[in-house]
Motif scaffolding. Structure first.
Motif, short mmCIF file in Angstrom:
data_model
loop_
_atom_site.label_atom_id
_atom_site.label_comp_id
_atom_site.label_asym_id
_atom_site.label_seq_id
_atom_site.Cartn_x
_atom_site.Cartn_y
_atom_site.Cartn_z
N LEU A 8 0.83 -1.20 0.00
CA LEU A 8 0.00 0.00 0.00
C LEU A 8 0.87 1.25 0.00
O LEU A 8 0.56 2.22 -0.71
N MET A 9 1.94 1.24 0.77
CA MET A 9 2.86 2.38 0.76
C MET A 9 3.54 2.52 -0.60
O MET A 9 3.65 3.62 -1.14
N TRP A 10 3.97 1.41 -1.17
CA TRP A 10 4.61 1.41 -2.48
C TRP A 10 3.66 1.97 -3.54
O TRP A 10 4.05 2.77 -4.38
N LEU A 11 2.42 1.55 -3.49
CA LEU A 11 1.43 2.02 -4.46
C LEU A 11 1.23 3.53 -4.33
O LEU A 11 1.12 4.23 -5.33
N GLY A 12 1.21 4.03 -3.11
CA GLY A 12 1.08 5.47 -2.91
C GLY A 12 2.26 6.23 -3.47
O GLY A 12 2.10 7.29 -4.10
N VAL A 13 3.46 5.70 -3.28
CA VAL A 13 4.65 6.35 -3.82
C VAL A 13 4.61 6.34 -5.34
O VAL A 13 4.89 7.35 -6.00
N VAL A 14 4.25 5.22 -5.93
CA VAL A 14 4.23 5.09 -7.38
C VAL A 14 3.19 6.03 -8.00
O VAL A 14 3.46 6.70 -8.99
N ILE A 15 2.03 6.10 -7.40
CA ILE A 15 0.95 6.89 -8.00
C ILE A 15 1.12 8.39 -7.75
O ILE A 15 0.97 9.19 -8.66
N ALA A 17 3.84 10.18 -5.71
CA ALA A 17 5.11 10.86 -5.50
C ALA A 17 6.08 10.73 -6.67
O ALA A 17 6.92 11.59 -6.86
N ASP A 18 5.97 9.67 -7.44
CA ASP A 18 6.92 9.43 -8.53
C ASP A 18 6.42 10.11 -9.80
O ASP A 18 5.74 9.50 -10.61
N VAL A 19 6.78 11.36 -9.98
CA VAL A 19 6.32 12.10 -11.15
C VAL A 19 7.36 12.12 -12.27
O VAL A 19 7.08 12.61 -13.36
N THR A 20 8.55 11.58 -12.01
CA THR A 20 9.61 11.62 -13.02
C THR A 20 9.61 10.40 -13.93
O THR A 20 10.20 10.44 -15.00
N SER A 21 8.96 9.32 -13.53
CA SER A 21 8.93 8.11 -14.35
C SER A 21 7.90 8.24 -15.47
O SER A 21 6.96 9.03 -15.39
N THR A 22 8.06 7.39 -16.47
CA THR A 22 7.10 7.38 -17.57
C THR A 22 5.78 6.77 -17.10
O THR A 22 5.72 6.05 -16.10
#
Length: 51
Positions: A8-15, A17-22
């Motif tokens: 759940l934490m990983w999903l939150g980061v991916v969705i 916080a991670d704005v630099t990835s494609t």
């Protein structure tokens, strides 16, 4: 249960916080996180059922 919380934490980061990835990278990481979340929920239910 810990795997589920981590996912759940990983999903939150991916969705959020991670704005630099494609977009495709973010979607793939989200799909993997959801897959692992489902696996963790299934394993938790199995372990609780055996107890």
């Amino acid at each position: 249960m810990l795997v589920a919380v981590f996912n759940l934490m990983w999903l939150g980061v991916v969705i959020y916080a991670d704005v630099t990835s494609t977009l495709w990278s973010r979607l793939t990481q989200a799909a993997v996180a959801l897959l692992l979340l489902g696996w963790a929920a299934k394993r938790t239910a199995q372990m609780i059922g055996k107890a």
